[in-house]
Design a protein around this motif. Structure first.
Motif, PDB file in Angstrom:
ATOM      1  N   SER B 174      40.443 -14.223  -2.767  1.00 24.42           N
ATOM      2  CA  SER B 174      39.002 -14.436  -2.609  1.00 24.42           C
ATOM      3  C   SER B 174      38.297 -13.133  -2.238  1.00 24.42           C
ATOM      4  O   SER B 174      37.200 -12.862  -2.716  1.00 24.42           O
ATOM      5  CB  SER B 174      38.735 -15.531  -1.575  1.00 24.42           C
ATOM      6  N   LYS B 177      37.568 -10.932  -5.214  1.00 23.66           N
ATOM      7  CA  LYS B 177      36.339 -11.293  -5.950  1.00 23.66           C
ATOM      8  C   LYS B 177      35.104 -10.801  -5.197  1.00 23.66           C
ATOM      9  O   LYS B 177      34.159 -10.314  -5.816  1.00 23.66           O
ATOM     10  CB  LYS B 177      36.285 -12.812  -6.144  1.00 23.66           C
ATOM     11  N   LYS B 180      34.598  -7.087  -5.704  1.00 27.29           N
ATOM     12  CA  LYS B 180      34.125  -6.782  -7.056  1.00 27.29           C
ATOM     13  C   LYS B 180      32.632  -7.112  -7.186  1.00 27.29           C
ATOM     14  O   LYS B 180      31.848  -6.329  -7.723  1.00 27.29           O
ATOM     15  CB  LYS B 180      34.958  -7.588  -8.060  1.00 27.29           C
ATOM     16  N   LYS B 181      32.258  -8.273  -6.640  1.00 29.25           N
ATOM     17  CA  LYS B 181      30.860  -8.707  -6.727  1.00 29.25           C
ATOM     18  C   LYS B 181      29.961  -7.733  -5.951  1.00 29.25           C
ATOM     19  O   LYS B 181      28.904  -7.320  -6.430  1.00 29.25           O
ATOM     20  CB  LYS B 181      30.734 -10.109  -6.137  1.00 29.25           C
ATOM     21  N   SER B 202      42.666  -6.745 -12.384  1.00 26.69           N
ATOM     22  CA  SER B 202      41.603  -7.739 -12.333  1.00 26.69           C
ATOM     23  C   SER B 202      40.283  -7.167 -11.851  1.00 26.69           C
ATOM     24  O   SER B 202      39.230  -7.705 -12.143  1.00 26.69           O
ATOM     25  CB  SER B 202      42.032  -8.908 -11.440  1.00 26.69           C
TER      26      SER B 202
END
Lengths: 297, 343
Positions: B174, B177, B180-181, B202
């Motif tokens: 989590s 992500k 990255k966001k 990823s």
């Protein structure tokens, strides 16, 4: 609760008491009992052939409070503690920060700083006696090179206590430095790197990060230094014997004198009780107050 | 050519009395990209990051950030923020003080400081934790404090040194992500060190795979996966990694060649028609598919991927086949053969 769980609990309890008992027995025999015995004997009069010992309550304490020498010794000791504790802690910290940084001959610097601590007190005092001796001593020799008059550092009331203070600082700073060095080793390197990236100056990093993280050590050292300041006696035997005219007399020396030179055990006991009470109080304040402001990792 | 890149490393070398740090590292990073430095431990990826951060100074080469030569500049002059593997939070300071530490050092006015703090805590979901000490936070929360500290600095370049390696698997997924966001929302350039190829593949726009202090391949995750330049890259990237077969075992390939094949391109063949005869060594059920490990005397890492649950007894003979265009051909020295039909 089932039987085996009960048995297990009892076994754990016995095990705990067994582990506790050596310390408990030793402390009782050599610390708690003597304290109570001292308290007891401080409330009796000094026995002579004509007047046998009798219970006089707080009279010994009243005598002490009326004794100007007692107050002089207390003042001396407060002054002595007030100078030696902060100065030796400050020097210890500075030396530790330096000895911990990336300098050449780091091992040598650490050993050199630590040497005064490993010297026996009596040997160190003799060494300083040689430094301070008027005429022959190193200080006077150096002074005479610059045409300064000979000074009897230990022999005059204005300088005697200062001379003792300097010996103590010299002796204790190296010892405290070792604690600071050990604490500095536990501060991770990447805190410095994180601070570097933020553009923190060396001074800010020391003040905002290193000093707070050293607080537990500082607290420990401060308590130790305070106890040491009351415990000092061997330097005095060699250097001044409390003189001249009581100018460098400290509490423990006065107690010793009272007990073994004047053979006045009850007054010595009363003074001992006062010292214990004050030390206990100060240690409690230091731990309770400073503990809240100290971060333990 | 250096103008259009935000960060440029030119022929960087760093050695520690004979021991190799990094050698011959050149790298161009466009602004706003997410670059992963990937490799096994001791490959020099962390050293590269520390050189970029200014925590080490290179023996040779040149570093440019935003067109400015910063090769020998102090870390604080490089306008970057960094997230450490250990988080490097100040243990005696609260979350708020930790996050605002840099702002305070740079004498940012208090109102602005508090506003930035609030925004950073909002982004990282740490509102309500301002007064806690790092010791009272979980690993994931500490990690987010470290992120907030990097965000609040407002720098355009952020370096991350294995920021997820102390988190458990679920949290790692989590936070991956989130990072990255965050990078996309703020439009910052991130250089990210990891030894986990899944993380690199990823998250990154550009992956730099390193080994023994040297760059092996620079490219998009897709390039590394589909066109590895040598057998090291082939075996490092992908889960399961690419299987390598000695050329002599396949008809039509020379003995000196090494042939690579991805698990998803291997199919089971009818008995007698397969290109390789193998035996089953292990079965790994992953839910959506089952990975069947195969043993062949002239191949390593052969794996057959079968959808659903499909467990085979160990030792069962099995024949496999694959199409020629799915093969990766490597020369004897391990480098990719140029003439080979790549992806």
């Amino acid at each position: 609760m089932s039987a085996h769980a009960n048995l297990e609990r009892r076994r754990q309890a016995i095990y705990g008491w067994l582990l506790l008992s050596p310390a408990a027995i030793l402390l009782t025999v050599f610390a708690f009992y003597p304290t109570i015995a001292t308290l007891w004997s401080s409330m009796f009069s000094r026995g002579t052939r004509r007047n046998p010992t009798e219970f006089i309550g707080a009279e010994n304490y009243a005598d002490l409070f009326a004794d100007p020498t007692f107050w002089l010794v207390v003042r001396n000791n407060l002054f002595y503690a007030g100078i030696t504790i902060p100065v030796s802690i400050g020097i210890a910290l500075a030396m530790a920060l330096w000895a911990n940084s990336k300098i050449s001959a780091r091992g040598f610097v650490r050993t050199a700083y630590f040497t005064p601590t490993v010297l026996p007190m009596i040997a160190a005092a003799n060494l300083w006696l040689f430094f301070y001796t008027p005429g022959l001593g190193v200080l006077d020799q150096i002074g005479s090179l610059f045409g300064l008059p000979s000074v009897n550092w230990l022999g005059q009331p204005e300088t005697a206590l200062w001379a003792i203070i300097i010996v103590t600082i010299w002796k204790e700073a190296g010892f405290f430095m070792i604690f600071y060095l050990a604490a500095l080793q536990t501060i991770p390197e990447d805190l410095k790197e994180a601070a570097d990236i933020e553009g923190t100056s060396r001074w800010t990093y020391t003040r905002r990060i290193v000093l707070p993280l050293l607080m537990p050590t500082t607290l420990f050292i401060a308590v130790n230094a305070m106890i040491n300041s009351v415990k000092l006696i061997d330097h005095l035997f060699i250097l001044t014997k409390g003189g001249p005219s009581d100018a460098s007399k400290l509490i423990l020396y006065y107690i010793w004198e009272m007990a073994f030179a004047f053979f006045d055990a009850p007054h010595a006991a009363a003074m001992t009780m006062l010292v214990i009470a004050v030390l206990g109080l100060v240690a409690a304040v230091q731990f309770l107050y400073l503990d809240k402001r100290t971060h333990y990792q | 050519m250096t103008e259009k890149y935000f960060v440029v490393l030119k022929d960087i070398a760093k050695r520690w009395n004979g021991k190799l740090g990094v050698e011959d590292v050149s790298l161009d990073i466009p602004e706003g990209s997410f670059v992963a430095l990937l490799g096994p431990s001791g490959c020099g990826k962390s050293t590269t990051l520390r050189l970029l951060a200014g925590l080490e100074i290179p023996d040779e080469g040149q570093i440019l950030i935003d067109g400015r030569d910063v090769t020998t500049s102090a870390a604080s002059d490089r306008n970057l923020s960094m997230v450490f593997q250990s988080y490097a939070l100040f243990p005696h300071l609260s979350v708020a003080e930790n996050v605002m530490f840099g702002l305070k050092v740079r004498r940012v006015p208090k109102a602005e400081r508090l506003e930035k703090l609030k925004r950073a805590l909002e982004i990282t979901g740490l509102l309500g934790y301002e007064g806690r000490k790092p010791g009272e936070l979980s690993g994931g929360q500490r990690q987010r404090v470290a992120l907030a500290r990097a965000i609040v600095a407002g720098q355009r370049l952020c370096l991350m040194d294995e920021p997820l390696s102390n988190l458990d698997a679920k949290l790692r997924h989590s936070v991956r992500k989130d990072i990255k966001k965050l990078q996309q929302d703020l439009g910052i350039t991130v250089v990210y060190v990891t030894h986990d190829q899944t993380e690199a593949m990823s998250m990154a726009d550009m992956v730099v795979l390193m080994k023994d202090g040297r760059i092996q391949q620079i490219g998009t995750p897709e390039q590394l996966y589909n066109a590895p330049v040598n057998t090291f890259v082939a075996e490092f990237v992908g889960a399961p990694p690419m299987a390598l077969i000695e050329g002599g075992a396949l008809a039509g390939y020379g003995d000196e060649l090494t042939i690579g094949i991805r698990a998803e391109n291997v199919v089971q063949a009818e008995t007698g028609s397969g290109r390789l005869k193998c035996t089953v060594t292990e079965c790994e059920f992953l839910g959506a598919e089952t990975l069947i490990g195969l043993d062949h005397k002239s191949a390593v890492g052969l794996t057959l991927m079968v959808p659903g649950l499909s467990l085979r007894p160990v030792g069962q003979p099995i024949e496999i086949t694959f199409r020629d265009e799915d093969l990766h051909v490597f020369e004897k020295n391990g480098n990719r053969a140029l003439a080979a039909a790549g992806a």
